[in-house]
Every structure is written in structure tokens, then in C-alpha cells.
Design a protein around this motif. Structure first.
Motif, PDB file in Angstrom:
ATOM      1  N   LEU A  35    -114.163  44.195   8.439  1.00 11.99           N
ATOM      2  CA  LEU A  35    -113.189  44.135   7.343  1.00 11.99           C
ATOM      3  C   LEU A  35    -111.794  43.768   7.843  1.00 11.99           C
ATOM      4  N   LEU A  36    -111.436  44.244   9.028  1.00 14.08           N
ATOM      5  CA  LEU A  36    -110.144  43.876   9.601  1.00 14.08           C
ATOM      6  C   LEU A  36    -110.125  42.406  10.011  1.00 14.08           C
ATOM      7  N   THR A  37    -111.273  41.879  10.432  1.00 10.08           N
ATOM      8  CA  THR A  37    -111.344  40.454  10.770  1.00 10.08           C
ATOM      9  C   THR A  37    -111.096  39.599   9.538  1.00 10.08           C
ATOM     10  N   LEU A  38    -111.642  40.000   8.404  1.00 13.02           N
ATOM     11  CA  LEU A  38    -111.397  39.266   7.166  1.00 13.02           C
ATOM     12  C   LEU A  38    -109.928  39.354   6.764  1.00 13.02           C
ATOM     13  N   GLU A  39    -109.326  40.520   6.948  1.00 15.27           N
ATOM     14  CA  GLU A  39    -107.896  40.658   6.667  1.00 15.27           C
ATOM     15  C   GLU A  39    -107.090  39.739   7.583  1.00 15.27           C
ATOM     16  N   TRP A  40    -107.449  39.743   8.874  1.00 13.92           N
ATOM     17  CA  TRP A  40    -106.754  38.892   9.844  1.00 13.92           C
ATOM     18  C   TRP A  40    -106.847  37.427   9.436  1.00 13.92           C
ATOM     19  N   LEU A  41    -108.034  36.990   9.044  1.00 12.66           N
ATOM     20  CA  LEU A  41    -108.244  35.607   8.627  1.00 12.66           C
ATOM     21  C   LEU A  41    -107.342  35.264   7.443  1.00 12.66           C
ATOM     22  N   ASN A  42    -107.239  36.182   6.491  1.00 11.21           N
ATOM     23  CA  ASN A  42    -106.411  35.939   5.306  1.00 11.21           C
ATOM     24  C   ASN A  42    -104.921  35.877   5.636  1.00 11.21           C
ATOM     25  N   GLU A  43    -104.529  36.502   6.730  1.00 12.09           N
ATOM     26  CA  GLU A  43    -103.112  36.529   7.119  1.00 12.09           C
ATOM     27  C   GLU A  43    -102.656  35.258   7.834  1.00 12.09           C
ATOM     28  N   GLN A  44    -103.598  34.446   8.314  1.00 10.52           N
ATOM     29  CA  GLN A  44    -103.229  33.312   9.171  1.00 10.52           C
ATOM     30  C   GLN A  44    -102.618  32.138   8.423  1.00 10.52           C
ATOM     31  N   HIS A  45    -103.103  31.850   7.229  1.00 11.57           N
ATOM     32  CA  HIS A  45    -102.572  30.740   6.421  1.00 11.57           C
ATOM     33  C   HIS A  45    -102.594  29.414   7.190  1.00 11.57           C
ATOM     34  N   ILE A  46    -103.705  29.173   7.885  1.00 14.69           N
ATOM     35  CA  ILE A  46    -103.894  27.923   8.620  1.00 14.69           C
ATOM     36  C   ILE A  46    -104.800  27.015   7.791  1.00 14.69           C
ATOM     37  N   ARG A  47    -104.322  25.852   7.436  1.00 14.42           N
ATOM     38  CA  ARG A  47    -105.112  24.942   6.614  1.00 14.42           C
ATOM     39  C   ARG A  47    -106.395  24.545   7.349  1.00 14.42           C
ATOM     40  N   ASP A 105    -104.657  46.272  20.028  1.00 17.53           N
ATOM     41  CA  ASP A 105    -103.393  46.676  19.401  1.00 17.53           C
ATOM     42  C   ASP A 105    -103.420  46.423  17.893  1.00 17.53           C
ATOM     43  N   TYR A 106    -103.922  45.265  17.486  1.00 16.04           N
ATOM     44  CA  TYR A 106    -103.998  44.931  16.065  1.00 16.04           C
ATOM     45  C   TYR A 106    -104.890  45.935  15.350  1.00 16.04           C
ATOM     46  N   ILE A 107    -106.037  46.239  15.937  1.00 13.07           N
ATOM     47  CA  ILE A 107    -106.990  47.179  15.331  1.00 13.07           C
ATOM     48  C   ILE A 107    -106.345  48.545  15.148  1.00 13.07           C
ATOM     49  N   SER A 108    -105.701  49.035  16.196  1.00 11.39           N
ATOM     50  CA  SER A 108    -105.072  50.357  16.149  1.00 11.39           C
ATOM     51  C   SER A 108    -103.965  50.415  15.101  1.00 11.39           C
ATOM     52  N   ASP A 109    -103.112  49.400  15.107  1.00 10.03           N
ATOM     53  CA  ASP A 109    -101.990  49.388  14.160  1.00 10.03           C
ATOM     54  C   ASP A 109    -102.491  49.347  12.716  1.00 10.03           C
ATOM     55  N   LYS A 110    -103.495  48.529  12.463  1.00  6.90           N
ATOM     56  CA  LYS A 110    -104.019  48.397  11.107  1.00  6.90           C
ATOM     57  C   LYS A 110    -104.666  49.696  10.618  1.00  6.90           C
ATOM     58  N   GLY A 115    -104.021  54.668   7.065  1.00  7.17           N
ATOM     59  CA  GLY A 115    -104.182  56.113   6.992  1.00  7.17           C
ATOM     60  C   GLY A 115    -105.376  56.657   7.736  1.00  7.17           C
ATOM     61  N   TYR A 116    -106.078  55.783   8.465  1.00  5.21           N
ATOM     62  CA  TYR A 116    -107.236  56.241   9.247  1.00  5.21           C
ATOM     63  C   TYR A 116    -106.754  56.639  10.641  1.00  5.21           C
ATOM     64  N   ARG A 117    -106.030  57.741  10.698  1.00  3.94           N
ATOM     65  CA  ARG A 117    -105.327  58.130  11.917  1.00  3.94           C
ATOM     66  C   ARG A 117    -106.231  58.790  12.959  1.00  3.94           C
ATOM     67  N   ARG A 118    -107.399  59.256  12.527  1.00  2.22           N
ATOM     68  CA  ARG A 118    -108.316  59.866  13.502  1.00  2.22           C
ATOM     69  C   ARG A 118    -109.320  58.865  14.070  1.00  2.22           C
ATOM     70  N   SER A 119    -109.463  57.726  13.405  1.00  4.46           N
ATOM     71  CA  SER A 119    -110.354  56.686  13.923  1.00  4.46           C
ATOM     72  C   SER A 119    -109.745  56.084  15.186  1.00  4.46           C
TER      73      SER A 119
END
Length: 342
Positions: A35-47, A105-110, A115-119
Motif C-alpha cells: 500500500l505504501l508503494t502505491l502511495e509512493w507511485l502516486n506521489e511521483q507525478h512522472i509522465r 526511512d520512507y516506510i518508517s516516516d509514513k 499513526g501506526y507507531r508500534r509497527s
């Protein structure tokens, strides 16, 4: 929950759930990475950058190097194929590639932002020592002509792998090699962790997204893509690597209700959408069961430790006699209780 006349009747039940008790999550961590990979993909805005874009991870060591196995459609390294393979058969190579694409780092920050602070998802399943896990590899995405579409330089993580805040010692002894067993538990303090309640919340937020900060920032099409492949049996994939290999039977990773029955699933009035974990004696399933008419649904997350001798790394776990049967009959009890089968 049971849906009736447009409204929902919701029951919540838990047993033995302790937020400070560690268990090794194994492959259940693959759900948030997808799910984070899909979010990352959506954030790139690369044509031109899509789910099916081929990519390659370039590194000086094998821990982080990934490229397509061949030019065959199912062998191309793409986010789409990685997600399919993870959800169909819990493919580790695909998870490792997505983990290194995102970076620790990206995984942890996201996860913290949501709110998934224990994961605590800090490692791939490369098997490499912690000293080799400080590099985020370079990444190249290609277009259909295999020209470079998008390039990300390699980098070094600024922080080492953090330590869990709960006691993560498991077992009575650890097998070091074929002839050596060392007394004392195995320390998982610097390994992955996905508490059952947070893992279940992640799945619920996928199926029934709310407006809360935990919502996955993915499109409806991406959501349906994930749910479709979460519920497929290997034979339904039409991917030759799975349809022609008897190892991948219908219920290959449907522990709840089926255990490890190598049975042919013909018709069922419900579907199982799930992610599983199996390692170090722990058997885990985080699942969503829904009737085909959509009128009844159940979310369930369960883990059991099946290791009577207390030795870790000996590959002598009680999966067949304790782990799989427990989840099988738990699933059957839930299906009967909520009348998912008439």
C-alpha cells in the motif's frame, strides 16, 4: 459486521491480545509495503510512470540488486508484478524489491504519519547482515522502449536500524548450525514487528477507507486491484509459474478456514482477502471474509506460536499439528458463527 437492510451490525471480539507481547510477523508486513508503494507511485507525478513500468535496482552488493528475470510478461520486474506475486504466493523477492524501492526511512516516516507507531518494518528478507543494510540502492524505471524514464540515485541511511520498545526475546534456545544449540532466547529487538491490531486496522482501512489520517492515499482502481489479487487462488492468476506448479494449490496461503489443505476449491459463497506470515514457529493470518453478495463480512487477525521444543532456527516447528489446524478451525468457527455459508 453483518449488513442488513442497508445498515451494519458490528461485533468486536478479541482474545489473548496483548500490545506489549512480541511475535515475529514474517510476511504480514508485506501488506503495508504494498500500500505504501502505491502511495509512493502516486506521489511521483512522472509522465508515463505506471504500475506496469519496468524497473531495476542497482547496488554494489547482491542484497539490494534486482532486475527482470526475463522479458516474459510475468517475469518483468514491475510494481504490478511484485504486488501480484506477493498477494498470490507471498513472494519474498518481490517484497524485497519493493522494500528497497521505498527505503527504510520512507516506510518508517509514513507509518508514523498514519499513526501506526508500534509497527516496525525495518528489514527485507534478503538474509543479509545488518552491516549491509545501510544502503538504499539506485533505481531506474524504463518506458516501453526501455529508455530511462525515471532515475533515483543511491543513498545511505542516516540512522541505523532502531530497536523495538518492547521485549522481543523468543524461545528457549537457538540453533546456530547443524551441531550447535546455544541456550537462551533469540533477540528480535532489531527486526520487523506488526502488531495484530495495527495490521488489522491497515486491512480495514483498505476495504472501508475513512477520512482519518490512517487512510491509504490510493485510487479506487488501485484499491480494487489489491483486493482482487488478495482473494485470488494461484490457479486463477493465469501465471504459468503458479498454474503449472503443484506446490501452489488453491488454498496455498488461505490458513483461516483451509489450513494447509491441498484441496480443489470449486465454489464457496465467500471470498478470503488476506495476508499471512509463517516463520520461527509463528503462524499468522490477517484476513477479510466476505460473502459474494456482500451482505456479510468479517475481519479477523490471529497468530499462534507453534514451537513446543522452544528451539529456534532448527526448522522443527509444529505447523502441521498445531499452527495450521488452529487457524483452520478458527476460520470454520467464524464462518459458522456469522453464517457465511448457509
Amino acid at each position: 459486521s453483518k449488513k442488513q437492510n442497508g445498515s451494519s451490525q458490528v461485533d468486536f471480539n478479541s482474545f489473548g491480545s496483548q500490545s506489549n507481547q512480541y511475535f515475529y510477523p514474517a510476511s504480514t508486513v508485506k501488506l503495508p509495503i504494498i500500500l505504501l508503494t502505491l502511495e509512493w507511485l502516486n506521489e511521483q507525478h512522472i509522465r508515463g510512470l505506471t504500475l506496469s513500468s519496468e524497473f531495476e535496482l542497482v547496488s554494489s552488493n547482491a542484497c539490494h540488486s534486482f532486475k527482470s528475470n526475463s522479458t516474459a510478461k510475468d517475469d518483468v520486474l514491475s510494481i504490478e508484478n511484485c504486488i501480484k506475486k506477493i498477494l498470490l504466493v507471498s513472494d519474498n523477492r518481490s517484497y524485497n524489491a519493493l522494500f528497497d524501492l521505498l527505503g527504510r526511512d520512507y516506510i518508517s516516516d509514513k507509518l508514523i504519519q498514519k499513526g501506526y507507531r508500534r509497527s516496525h518494518i525495518v528489514k527485507s528478507f534478503s538474509g543479509c547482515s545488518d552491516s549491509l543494510l545501510m544502503e538504499k540502492p539506485a533505481c531506474i524505471f524504463y518506458n516501453e522502449k526501455r529508455d530511462t524514464l525515471f532515475f533515483i540515485e543511491s543513498s545511505t541511511y542516516k540512522k541505523s536500524i532502531s530497536k523495538l520498545e518492547i521485549d522481543a526475546h523468543i524461545g528457549d534456545s537457538v540453533m546456530i548450525d547443524s551441531s550447535t544449540v546455544v541456550a537462551g532466547p533469540k533477540d528480535f529487538s532489531f527486526n520487523n514487528y506488526l502488531p495484530l491490531d495495527e495490521g488489522l486496522s491497515m486491512l480495514i482501512q483498505l476495504v472501508h477507507p475513512s477520512d482519518s489520517y490512517k487512510k491509504w492515499m490510493i485510487s479506487e482502481k488501485q484499491k480494487q486491484f489489491v483486493l482482487y489479487w488478495m482473494s485470488r487462488y494461484p490457479k486463477e492468476s493465469k501465471m504459468l509459474i503458479y498454474t503449472t506448479n503443484k506446490q501452489y494449490f488453491d488454498a496455498y496461503k488461505k490458513y483461516l478456514y483451509y489450513g494447509r489443505e491441498e484441496t480443489l476449491i470449486k465454489k464457496n459463497p465467500f471470498r478470503i482477502y488476506n495476508i499471512v506470515g509463517l516463520s520461527y514457529g509463528f503462524v499468522t493470518d490477517i484476513a477479510y471474509l466476505k460473502t459474494k453478495d456482500g451482505k456479510k463480512e468479517v475481519f479477523v487477525a490471529s497468530t499462534i506460536y507453534a514451537n513446543n521444543d522452544g528451539v529456534l532456527n532448527d526448522n522443527k516447528y509444529d505447523y502441521e499439528t498445531i499452527g495450521y489446524p488452529f487457524l483452520k478451525y478458527l476460520g470454520k468457527t467464524i464462518v459458522e458463527k456469522y453464517k457465511l455459508i448457509h
